[in-house]
Design a protein around this motif. Sequence first.
Motif, PDB file in Angstrom:
ATOM      1  N   LYS A 276      -5.094   1.714  -7.051  1.00  0.00           N
ATOM      2  CA  LYS A 276      -3.523   1.330  -6.875  1.00  0.00           C
ATOM      3  C   LYS A 276      -2.697   1.971  -7.831  1.00  0.00           C
ATOM      4  CE  LYS A 276      -4.539  -3.464  -5.501  1.00  0.00           C
ATOM      5  NZ  LYS A 276      -4.415  -4.788  -5.429  1.00  0.00           N
ATOM      6  N   GLY A 277      -2.926   2.279  -9.201  1.00  0.00           N
ATOM      7  CA  GLY A 277      -2.315   2.971 -10.109  1.00  0.00           C
ATOM      8  C   GLY A 277      -2.156   4.375  -9.620  1.00  0.00           C
ATOM      9  N   LEU A 278      -3.126   5.018  -9.163  1.00  0.00           N
ATOM     10  CA  LEU A 278      -2.962   6.414  -8.479  1.00  0.00           C
ATOM     11  C   LEU A 278      -2.057   6.452  -7.417  1.00  0.00           C
ATOM     12  CD1 LEU A 278      -6.852   7.584  -9.272  1.00  0.00           C
ATOM     13  CD2 LEU A 278      -4.925   8.420 -10.483  1.00  0.00           C
ATOM     14  N   SER A 279      -2.179   5.611  -6.526  1.00  0.00           N
ATOM     15  CA  SER A 279      -1.617   5.489  -5.234  1.00  0.00           C
ATOM     16  C   SER A 279      -0.092   5.254  -5.703  1.00  0.00           C
ATOM     17  CB  SER A 279      -2.220   4.320  -4.366  1.00  0.00           C
ATOM     18  OG  SER A 279      -3.362   4.373  -3.909  1.00  0.00           O
ATOM     19  N   VAL A 280       0.408   4.590  -6.591  1.00  0.00           N
ATOM     20  CA  VAL A 280       1.791   4.370  -7.055  1.00  0.00           C
ATOM     21  C   VAL A 280       2.181   5.800  -7.613  1.00  0.00           C
ATOM     22  CG1 VAL A 280       3.388   3.255  -8.816  1.00  0.00           C
ATOM     23  CG2 VAL A 280       1.626   2.040  -7.477  1.00  0.00           C
ATOM     24  N   LEU A 281       1.465   6.389  -8.294  1.00  0.00           N
ATOM     25  CA  LEU A 281       1.707   7.868  -8.759  1.00  0.00           C
ATOM     26  C   LEU A 281       2.112   8.823  -7.543  1.00  0.00           C
ATOM     27  CD1 LEU A 281       1.861   9.709 -11.293  1.00  0.00           C
ATOM     28  CD2 LEU A 281      -0.451  10.233 -10.851  1.00  0.00           C
ATOM     29  N   TYR A 282       1.113   8.480  -6.667  1.00  0.00           N
ATOM     30  CA  TYR A 282       1.065   9.557  -5.475  1.00  0.00           C
ATOM     31  C   TYR A 282       2.297   9.187  -4.594  1.00  0.00           C
ATOM     32  CZ  TYR A 282      -0.377  11.637  -1.111  1.00  0.00           C
ATOM     33  OH  TYR A 282      -0.602  12.325   0.103  1.00  0.00           O
ATOM     34  N   THR A 283       2.582   7.985  -4.389  1.00  0.00           N
ATOM     35  CA  THR A 283       3.571   7.627  -3.500  1.00  0.00           C
ATOM     36  C   THR A 283       5.049   7.327  -4.057  1.00  0.00           C
ATOM     37  OG1 THR A 283       3.122   5.320  -3.741  1.00  0.00           O
ATOM     38  CG2 THR A 283       1.890   6.479  -1.913  1.00  0.00           C
ATOM     39  N   LEU A 284       5.091   7.202  -5.243  1.00  0.00           N
ATOM     40  CA  LEU A 284       6.363   7.122  -5.974  1.00  0.00           C
ATOM     41  C   LEU A 284       6.663   7.949  -6.965  1.00  0.00           C
ATOM     42  CD1 LEU A 284       8.574   4.884  -5.626  1.00  0.00           C
ATOM     43  CD2 LEU A 284       7.512   3.616  -7.641  1.00  0.00           C
TER      44      LEU A 284
END
Length: 314
Positions: A276-284
Amino acid sequence: MDKRNQSTITEFLLLGFGNLNSFKILVFTLCFIIYIMALTANALVIVLVGVTKSLHSPMYFFLSQLSLSEILFTSNIVPNMLWLILKGRGKERGKVSIARCLSQFYLLGVPTIAQCLLLGAMSFDRYVAICRPLHYATIMTFTHQLQMVTFCWLFGFSLALCVYILLSKLTFCGPNTINHFYCDVAPLLKLSCSSTSYIELVTAVLTFPILLSPFMFIIVTYISIIRAILKISSSTGRHKAFSTCSSHLIIVCMYYGTLSSIYIFPPRENSINLNKGLSVLYTLVTPLLNPLIYSLRNQDIRGAIFKHIQYLRL
């Protein structure tokens, strides 16, 4: 239990980030500010490239398309993510219909594929500018630029549509919980009670070349670029040539670094919080850093910003 006897479900439950308790408002505010900044920065790049004659070149045209893909990408995911953060975990708060979930995946796939190809197009532009400067004007015509950009977007729409059609034929009969803040292909396949071997094969065959081929193309072009730069006799010329490529290289490393950590080398299932943390980095975060890197490191864009600021003050 025989899966044929199970009742089909019509909606999924996105768990989001769980209960953030006292940190909920802080996390929501931080993500909201970053989201608005990302939208503003990318929109500013598009407007500047459109209205500033000095930025009417292939590199900035591709950059404006990259910013457009970032806007579409973040606007598809972040608003719902903010809603989940604000409302917390609950059976009603994270509900999303299967049709909406599949649509979100489709709108996630289109800009993702387009960005991979656009980064490859940008590396080709730098290759022609540095390795074949005398032919640059005849190769990188506006018609050629338009064809390359059209191909990137049409390929993104077509490939994502193929996967979307295959996913839409799946049957879901429970459980319906997705421990994430957006719909992606992996959890959808995991929740399906239909056979997913065919779609997994098709997705792998279609997706991996699209993710890896542009990256390999970028590596090959930059090997040629570096060789050409090292042949330049003056240190000023070498520095100027490197400076035109550095921003693009940083963005490529950031983009493929986060993309590969999520899709090519994903964390294990017990590392869902890391995912989820990597996804936040990727999407935001990445959509905000991309235009900032180009504007802070690029003299032409900084000059265009200052010029328009001075014009507005008059």
